[in-house]
Design an enzyme around this catalytic site. Sequence first.
Site, PDB file in Angstrom:
ATOM      1  N   GLU A 205      28.127  63.108  68.938  1.00  0.00           N
ATOM      2  CA  GLU A 205      27.247  63.828  67.921  1.00  0.00           C
ATOM      3  C   GLU A 205      26.471  64.968  68.267  1.00  0.00           C
ATOM      4  OE1 GLU A 205      24.330  62.686  63.867  1.00  0.00           O
ATOM      5  OE2 GLU A 205      24.725  61.229  65.504  1.00  0.00           O
ATOM      6  N   LYS A 247      31.517  63.100  65.622  1.00  0.00           N
ATOM      7  CA  LYS A 247      30.505  62.868  64.602  1.00  0.00           C
ATOM      8  C   LYS A 247      29.689  64.203  64.509  1.00  0.00           C
ATOM      9  CE  LYS A 247      26.967  60.717  62.034  1.00  0.00           C
ATOM     10  NZ  LYS A 247      26.021  59.364  62.110  1.00  0.00           N
TER      11      LYS A 247
END
Length: 373
Positions: A205, A247
Site C-alpha cells: 500500500e 492497494k
Amino acid sequence: MKIVMSLLPLALSTNALNLGPSFLTPAQKVALEETAAKVATPGKGITACDEGPATIGGRFEAVGVENGEEVRRQYRQMLFTAPGCENYLSAAILDPETLYQKSDDGKLFPDVLKERGIVPGIKPHLKIYELPGCNGDTVMQGLDSLAVRAKEYYDGGARFAKWRSPLVIDIEKGLPTDLAIKTNMHDLARYALICQSEGLMPIVEPDVSLSGTHTLEQAVDINIKVQAELFKAMIDHGVYMPGATLKPNIINPGKDCPTGYSVEEIAEANIYVLEQSFPVAMKGSNFLSGGQTLEQGAARLSAMNKIKGNGPWNLSFSWSQAIQLPLLELCKGKGELQFEDMSKLYVEELKIASAAALGQWEWKKGDGDHKGK
C-alpha cells in the site's frame, strides 16, 4: 513431432519449471497465488477493519459511543456477519486485536470470515516514524519483528497482510523526497518478501495523501515515480509477483487544488498510471478511500472500470472511512451502536462499491469531479 501443452498451472505440473524465487516451493507459490486470486474476485472488494483501538475509539467517541474492547468486538462482528455482506466482500483486513477475538457463538473471527468465503488478513506494521532532515516525510516501523509476528498471524488464521507506507505531496517543500520514496518502497518490498516466506500473501500500500494543492498532472508524475520504485524494488528483492496485490490511493489532485477536473479525467489519469508500471503478473488493485466519500470513491472507481479496456487487472475497493463513517453517524446522540440500522446501511454501501468495481455504478452528475478551490 507432436507437442502437447499441459493445461495445468506451471507450479502444479509434474515436470514444471520452478519459476520465480527459489525460497518458495511450487506449492507455496500456488497457495499465495490462490489467495491473491480470491482477493481479486471480480465484483468483490475488501472491508478494511484494521484501525487500532485508539483510532476506532476516536471515531466512536466522536458520535458519543464509549470505546472499549467489547464494543470494538461487537462492531467488527457486525462488519463480518451483516446478512449478505459476503456477496460483495472477498477479504477483510483485521487489526491484531480482532484476529484473536471471537463471535458471540465462540468462533474466532478468521473462522467466521472463512465460512462466508471472505479471506481474513492482518495489518502487521507498527508506528509511523518521521525521517530526520526530510521536511516531515515518514516511514513505517515494524520490519525487525515482522517474521515472528507473520508466523503467529498465519497460525492465527490470517492468509494475507497489508502494509501501508504513507507519503505526502508538497511541491513547495519538495515532498515526497527521493529518500522517502526509496526508503518506503524498499520497506514495502522487504515486508512482502518476509510475508511470503511465512505464507501470507502481501498487499502493498503506497498511500499518497489527498492533501495539498498539487494538480492532477503533478499527482500522476509523482505516483508513477512511487509505483515504479515499488515494483522495481519488489522484483529486486525476489518477491513472487503473482502472489502479491496492490492497494494504492486513487490518483487525485490535491484537495485544495484550484483547477477543476471531471471524474472521467481522474479515471483516465488512474489508468494511465497503472499502465506505466503495474506488473501484469499481479492480479488486482484494491483502491483505498483516503478521505474520499463513498459517492466520490464509487464514481471514480466505476469510471476507471468503464474505460480500462483490455487492462488485465481487477480494479476494486479496500475502504474503511468511506464505508464506516456513515454507519457511525447513525449512532450520533444515541449513546450506543445501532447494529440493526448499521448492518442494513453497510450492505447497501457494499452493493454500491461492488457495482463500481464492475464499472456498473451510475453516479450522480458531479459526484466524482474535483471542484477547483
